[in-house]
Design an enzyme around this catalytic site. Structure first.
Site, PDB file in Angstrom:
ATOM      1  N   TYR A 169      12.512  63.496 -35.070  1.00 24.42           N
ATOM      2  CA  TYR A 169      11.264  64.264 -35.017  1.00 24.42           C
ATOM      3  C   TYR A 169      11.396  65.500 -35.900  1.00 24.42           C
ATOM      4  O   TYR A 169      12.470  65.784 -36.429  1.00 24.42           O
ATOM      5  CB  TYR A 169      11.001  64.694 -33.570  1.00 24.42           C
ATOM      6  CG  TYR A 169      12.221  65.353 -32.981  1.00 24.42           C
ATOM      7  CD1 TYR A 169      12.458  66.701 -33.186  1.00 24.42           C
ATOM      8  CD2 TYR A 169      13.169  64.600 -32.287  1.00 24.42           C
ATOM      9  CE1 TYR A 169      13.613  67.294 -32.702  1.00 24.42           C
ATOM     10  CE2 TYR A 169      14.326  65.194 -31.802  1.00 24.42           C
ATOM     11  CZ  TYR A 169      14.542  66.532 -32.017  1.00 24.42           C
ATOM     12  OH  TYR A 169      15.688  67.111 -31.565  1.00 24.42           O
ATOM     13  N   THR A 194      14.229  72.005 -31.452  1.00 25.72           N
ATOM     14  CA  THR A 194      13.592  70.886 -30.754  1.00 25.72           C
ATOM     15  C   THR A 194      12.598  71.357 -29.708  1.00 25.72           C
ATOM     16  O   THR A 194      11.599  70.683 -29.439  1.00 25.72           O
ATOM     17  CB  THR A 194      14.680  70.030 -30.086  1.00 25.72           C
ATOM     18  OG1 THR A 194      15.501  69.505 -31.108  1.00 25.72           O
ATOM     19  CG2 THR A 194      14.115  68.891 -29.286  1.00 25.72           C
ATOM     20  N   THR A 221      19.252  73.567 -30.637  1.00 24.32           N
ATOM     21  CA  THR A 221      20.514  73.519 -29.883  1.00 24.32           C
ATOM     22  C   THR A 221      21.756  73.403 -30.775  1.00 24.32           C
ATOM     23  O   THR A 221      22.859  73.693 -30.330  1.00 24.32           O
ATOM     24  CB  THR A 221      20.504  72.343 -28.886  1.00 24.32           C
ATOM     25  OG1 THR A 221      20.244  71.142 -29.612  1.00 24.32           O
ATOM     26  CG2 THR A 221      19.460  72.541 -27.817  1.00 24.32           C
ATOM     27  N   ASP A 222      21.556  72.971 -32.029  1.00 26.06           N
ATOM     28  CA  ASP A 222      22.732  72.694 -32.878  1.00 26.06           C
ATOM     29  C   ASP A 222      23.626  73.919 -33.061  1.00 26.06           C
ATOM     30  O   ASP A 222      24.849  73.816 -33.018  1.00 26.06           O
ATOM     31  CB  ASP A 222      22.295  72.177 -34.255  1.00 26.06           C
ATOM     32  CG  ASP A 222      21.716  70.769 -34.184  1.00 26.06           C
ATOM     33  OD1 ASP A 222      21.684  70.187 -33.083  1.00 26.06           O
ATOM     34  OD2 ASP A 222      21.300  70.247 -35.231  1.00 26.06           O
ATOM     35  N   GLU A 224      56.993  81.999 -35.347  1.00 28.27           N
ATOM     36  CA  GLU A 224      57.483  83.159 -36.107  1.00 28.27           C
ATOM     37  C   GLU A 224      57.031  83.084 -37.555  1.00 28.27           C
ATOM     38  O   GLU A 224      56.701  84.087 -38.185  1.00 28.27           O
ATOM     39  CB  GLU A 224      59.009  83.172 -36.062  1.00 28.27           C
ATOM     40  CG  GLU A 224      59.570  84.255 -35.169  1.00 28.27           C
ATOM     41  CD  GLU A 224      61.083  84.225 -35.151  1.00 28.27           C
ATOM     42  OE1 GLU A 224      61.692  84.342 -36.231  1.00 28.27           O
ATOM     43  OE2 GLU A 224      61.620  84.061 -34.039  1.00 28.27           O
ATOM     44  N   LYS A 269      27.987  73.172 -27.480  1.00 25.94           N
ATOM     45  CA  LYS A 269      27.228  71.920 -27.376  1.00 25.94           C
ATOM     46  C   LYS A 269      28.231  70.773 -27.344  1.00 25.94           C
ATOM     47  O   LYS A 269      29.098  70.683 -28.222  1.00 25.94           O
ATOM     48  CB  LYS A 269      26.279  71.797 -28.577  1.00 25.94           C
ATOM     49  CG  LYS A 269      25.337  70.609 -28.487  1.00 25.94           C
ATOM     50  CD  LYS A 269      24.300  70.601 -29.617  1.00 25.94           C
ATOM     51  CE  LYS A 269      23.334  69.447 -29.432  1.00 25.94           C
ATOM     52  NZ  LYS A 269      22.275  69.410 -30.461  1.00 25.94           N
TER      53      LYS A 269
END
Ligand code: GLU
Length: 356
Positions: free
Chosen positions: A54, A40, A120-121, A314, A193
């Protein structure tokens, strides 16, 4: 007398001007490389009010740099385009290219730090991969934006300015790979995120972020105790591929179908994003036991988002399932990929999960 006091006040004025605005020549500035991967921060939309839908990775690295002429006051910056993709499409190939390029650039004594622009993903994943594979204590800072470059109040330019400042700062040396957005500094291991659209999306839940960037100045308050960068035993400089590791996310009515599919697809490791402290559905468990018997390394993680996964059962220990500590499933996957480039020994791999 008048002439003398005029000269004195001019001299004082010059000193004040010089200290507050410190006019430095480019030769005195640190060299910072910007490696661009897309996202982005390089996104473009048809209107300045469009914040979603976008095209990510539309603008090149030179456009990003030219949009922030102030960068020239803090560092000698130059850019390289590594990829130009939405980070949901990130691949091992791009990761290997990035890690190798970081190692090459950072071995140059003139280069003081690296900034990586990224969607950012999956930014947190690339950050953790580099945290384990970059062989330098010079700063490597990942940065992105939540609003496209064309948006009103785009967050990319200020984030980039802060990231370059951080990468050029001696304070960031030895801190591991860092993530800088929204005036906060997070460490690669713990950051994630947390919001699909808000600019304050990056958090290190419970364990905490490392510091602030205020007026372009980084302030650190804590650092990770886990091994990273220079102390890491992982080395990808001569690797062309990483082993396949899949994540299986549990849910009500879970079964072994996806586990078997993963084994058939050639997975060398499976991260089981269990419920609670890595709990495994009884109908999925036989699939993991069979996978383990075939040599697939199984690590229990959690879908909860906070807290440790330790050897709390266990039965799981007898089944030779490993424990992912506080790493979220996507970070546990990266550590297991890298661990498997070195060993298949379960004790050794558990040690790595305890140390990194
Ligand atoms: N999905 C895109 C990516 O990860 C855009 C997300 C972002 O950069 O905020 O590159």
């Amino acid at each position: 007398m008048l002439r003398k006091s005029l000269i004195v006040s001019l001299a004082i004025g010059a000193i004040i001007l010089n200290s507050s605005y410190s006019i430095v020549s480019a030769a005195d500035l640190p060299e910072v490389k910007i490696l661009a991967t897309g996202g982005t921060i390089a996104g473009s939309a048809p209107s300045n009010t469009q914040m979603t839908g976008y095209k990510a990775g539309a603008l090149g690295v030179e456009t990003l740099i030219n949009a922030v002429p102030e960068l020239k006051n803090i560092a000698v910056v130059s850019g390289e385009q590594i990829s130009n993709i939405g980070s949901q499409d990130m691949t091992d190939d791009v990761w290997l290219k990035l890690a190798k390029r970081c190692n090459e650039l950072l071995s140059d004594p003139d280069v003081k730090g690296i900034v990586i622009t990224h969607g950012t993903d999956t930014l947190e994943e690339t950050a953790y991969f580099l945290n384990l594979t970059v062989k330098s204590d010079k700063p490597v800072v990942l940065v992105g934006a939540m609003r496209p470059a064309t948006a009103i109040s785009a967050d990319g330019p200020v984030n980039l300015l802060n990231a370059v400042k951080l990468a050029a700062s001696p304070k960031a040396v030895g801190k591991g790979v860092l993530v800088a957005l929204n005036d906060e500094i997070n460490g690669a291991r713990d950051v994630t995120k947390t919001n699909t659209s808000n600019v304050s999306t990056f958090k290190s839940p419970e364990l905490g972020f490392l510091g602030y960037i205020t007026d372009g100045e980084p302030y650190f308050y804590r650092e990770t105790t886990r091994k990273h960068t220079k102390e890491s035993e992982f080395d990808v400089d001569n690797l062309a591929k990483l082993p396949r590791v899949d994540i299986i996310y549990t849910h009500e009515n879970d079964d072994r179908v996806l586990i078997d599919a993963s084994v058939n697809a050639g997975a060398k490791g499976i991260i089981y994003a269990g419920s609670g402290m890595g709990s495994i559905h009884k109908d999925a468990e036989p699939g993991l036991v069979d996978a383990q018997k075939k040599g697939v390394v199984v690590v229990r993680s959690s879908r909860v988002g906070n807290g440790m996964v330790v050897a709390n059962s266990e039965q799981y220990t007898k089944e030779h399932f490993l424990n992912g500590d506080t790493l979220n499933p996507q970070k546990a996957r990266i550590l297991l990929q890298l661990a498997l480039t070195k060993t298949n020994d379960l004790n050794e791999i558990q040690r790595m999960f305890d140390e990194y």
